[in-house]
Scaffold this motif. Sequence first.
Motif, mmCIF file in Angstrom:
data_model
loop_
_atom_site.group_PDB
_atom_site.id
_atom_site.type_symbol
_atom_site.label_atom_id
_atom_site.label_comp_id
_atom_site.label_asym_id
_atom_site.label_seq_id
_atom_site.Cartn_x
_atom_site.Cartn_y
_atom_site.Cartn_z
ATOM 1 N N PRO A 136 0.847 -1.288 0.016
ATOM 2 C CA PRO A 136 0.034 -0.156 -0.083
ATOM 3 C C PRO A 136 0.896 1.212 -0.025
ATOM 4 O O PRO A 136 0.458 2.424 -0.473
ATOM 5 C CB PRO A 136 -0.992 -0.071 1.082
ATOM 6 N N ALA A 137 2.103 1.494 0.628
ATOM 7 C CA ALA A 137 2.821 2.496 0.777
ATOM 8 C C ALA A 137 3.359 2.997 -0.758
ATOM 9 O O ALA A 137 3.633 4.298 -1.025
ATOM 10 C CB ALA A 137 4.073 2.253 1.390
ATOM 11 N N TYR A 138 3.187 2.071 -1.838
ATOM 12 C CA TYR A 138 3.807 2.258 -2.934
ATOM 13 C C TYR A 138 2.668 2.336 -3.813
ATOM 14 O O TYR A 138 3.234 2.139 -5.158
ATOM 15 C CB TYR A 138 4.812 1.283 -3.322
ATOM 16 N N TYR A 139 1.521 2.131 -3.735
ATOM 17 C CA TYR A 139 0.205 2.290 -4.571
ATOM 18 C C TYR A 139 0.616 3.524 -5.856
ATOM 19 O O TYR A 139 0.045 3.449 -6.741
ATOM 20 C CB TYR A 139 -1.097 2.427 -4.063
ATOM 21 N N LYS A 140 1.108 4.562 -5.327
ATOM 22 C CA LYS A 140 1.273 5.829 -6.081
ATOM 23 C C LYS A 140 2.063 5.701 -7.369
ATOM 24 O O LYS A 140 1.803 5.872 -8.398
ATOM 25 C CB LYS A 140 1.340 7.145 -5.295
ATOM 26 N N ARG A 141 3.241 4.863 -6.717
ATOM 27 C CA ARG A 141 4.106 4.607 -7.824
ATOM 28 C C ARG A 141 3.535 3.650 -8.809
ATOM 29 O O ARG A 141 3.960 3.580 -9.768
ATOM 30 C CB ARG A 141 5.437 4.007 -6.997
ATOM 31 N N CYS A 142 2.893 2.643 -8.374
ATOM 32 C CA CYS A 142 2.205 1.546 -9.168
ATOM 33 C C CYS A 142 1.415 2.324 -10.258
ATOM 34 O O CYS A 142 1.272 1.938 -11.415
ATOM 35 C CB CYS A 142 1.504 0.645 -8.333
ATOM 36 N N ALA A 143 0.716 3.337 -9.792
ATOM 37 C CA ALA A 143 -0.504 4.068 -10.575
ATOM 38 C C ALA A 143 0.358 4.903 -11.668
ATOM 39 O O ALA A 143 0.039 4.744 -12.790
ATOM 40 C CB ALA A 143 -1.315 4.984 -9.952
ATOM 41 N N ARG A 144 1.395 5.315 -11.425
ATOM 42 C CA ARG A 144 2.547 6.051 -12.444
ATOM 43 C C ARG A 144 3.067 5.057 -13.172
ATOM 44 O O ARG A 144 3.062 5.195 -14.633
ATOM 45 C CB ARG A 144 3.434 6.667 -11.479
ATOM 46 N N LEU A 145 3.348 3.767 -12.676
ATOM 47 C CA LEU A 145 3.922 2.670 -13.804
ATOM 48 C C LEU A 145 2.776 2.367 -14.437
ATOM 49 O O LEU A 145 3.256 1.946 -15.883
ATOM 50 C CB LEU A 145 4.479 1.667 -12.897
ATOM 51 N N LEU A 146 1.632 2.101 -14.011
ATOM 52 C CA LEU A 146 0.557 1.353 -14.946
ATOM 53 C C LEU A 146 0.303 2.407 -16.124
ATOM 54 O O LEU A 146 -0.177 2.175 -17.237
ATOM 55 C CB LEU A 146 -0.657 1.060 -14.321
ATOM 56 N N THR A 147 0.172 3.644 -15.646
ATOM 57 C CA THR A 147 -0.005 4.935 -16.719
ATOM 58 C C THR A 147 0.994 4.904 -17.728
ATOM 59 O O THR A 147 0.542 5.194 -19.118
ATOM 60 C CB THR A 147 -0.142 6.232 -15.670
ATOM 61 N N ARG A 148 2.243 4.805 -17.421
ATOM 62 C CA ARG A 148 3.426 4.878 -18.336
ATOM 63 C C ARG A 148 3.101 3.726 -19.268
ATOM 64 O O ARG A 148 3.346 3.761 -20.582
ATOM 65 C CB ARG A 148 4.762 5.025 -17.482
ATOM 66 N N LEU A 149 2.845 2.398 -18.717
ATOM 67 C CA LEU A 149 2.956 1.268 -19.522
ATOM 68 C C LEU A 149 1.600 1.330 -20.447
ATOM 69 O O LEU A 149 1.837 0.934 -21.683
ATOM 70 C CB LEU A 149 2.643 0.039 -18.492
ATOM 71 N N ALA A 150 0.389 2.043 -20.197
ATOM 72 C CA ALA A 150 -0.505 2.080 -21.024
ATOM 73 C C ALA A 150 -0.377 3.136 -22.184
ATOM 74 O O ALA A 150 -0.711 2.986 -23.344
ATOM 75 C CB ALA A 150 -1.784 2.605 -20.367
ATOM 76 N N GLY A 151 0.892 3.867 -22.095
ATOM 77 C CA GLY A 151 0.941 5.026 -23.095
ATOM 78 C C GLY A 151 2.417 4.461 -23.840
ATOM 79 O O GLY A 151 2.807 5.028 -24.886
ATOM 80 N N SER A 152 2.768 3.470 -23.543
ATOM 81 C CA SER A 152 4.106 2.552 -24.113
ATOM 82 C C SER A 152 3.823 2.309 -25.526
ATOM 83 O O SER A 152 2.702 1.901 -25.826
ATOM 84 C CB SER A 152 4.718 1.748 -23.309
ATOM 85 N N PRO A 153 4.765 2.319 -26.514
ATOM 86 C CA PRO A 153 4.620 1.834 -27.735
ATOM 87 C C PRO A 153 3.998 0.397 -27.894
ATOM 88 O O PRO A 153 3.178 0.043 -28.657
ATOM 89 C CB PRO A 153 6.009 1.922 -28.568
ATOM 90 N N ARG A 154 4.421 -0.364 -26.915
ATOM 91 C CA ARG A 154 4.207 -1.762 -26.844
ATOM 92 C C ARG A 154 2.710 -1.916 -26.624
ATOM 93 O O ARG A 154 1.979 -2.836 -27.281
ATOM 94 C CB ARG A 154 5.098 -2.553 -25.666
ATOM 95 N N CYS A 155 2.038 -1.171 -25.627
ATOM 96 C CA CYS A 155 0.729 -1.038 -25.426
ATOM 97 C C CYS A 155 -0.159 -0.582 -26.196
ATOM 98 O O CYS A 155 -1.456 -0.558 -26.224
ATOM 99 C CB CYS A 155 0.335 -0.787 -23.824
ATOM 100 N N LEU A 156 0.268 0.381 -26.991
ATOM 101 C CA LEU A 156 -0.349 1.382 -28.231
ATOM 102 C C LEU A 156 -0.909 0.529 -29.293
ATOM 103 O O LEU A 156 -1.665 0.966 -30.243
ATOM 104 C CB LEU A 156 0.125 2.574 -28.376
ATOM 105 N N GLN A 157 0.253 -0.549 -29.527
ATOM 106 C CA GLN A 157 -0.359 -1.402 -30.780
ATOM 107 C C GLN A 157 -1.442 -2.141 -30.465
ATOM 108 O O GLN A 157 -1.562 -2.703 -29.380
ATOM 109 C CB GLN A 157 0.814 -2.247 -30.985
ATOM 110 N N SER A 158 -2.232 -2.624 -31.494
ATOM 111 C CA SER A 158 -3.511 -3.002 -31.132
ATOM 112 C C SER A 158 -3.356 -4.459 -31.547
ATOM 113 O O SER A 158 -2.356 -5.162 -31.989
ATOM 114 C CB SER A 158 -4.520 -2.546 -32.326
#
Length: 58
Positions: free
Chosen positions: A36-58
């Motif tokens: 729980p102490a790192y959930y904000k970091r997790c949210a930031r990592l998930l957001t970055r992953l969602a915008g990464s070229p690997r995840c933007l490909q369909s």
Amino acid sequence: KKEKFLKHLTGPLYFSPKCRKHVYRLYHNSRDCTTPAYYKRCARLLTRLAGSPRCLQS
């Protein structure tokens, strides 16, 4: 509780099928998303992953 907190920080995130394996690993196995102490970091990592070229490909 974790899901609601992360959704509050990131809003809805969508991942392509090719990216879901990486999301699953990050969400279930990283210290940032399991402590729980790192959930904000997790949210930031998930957001970055969602915008990464690997995840933007369909």
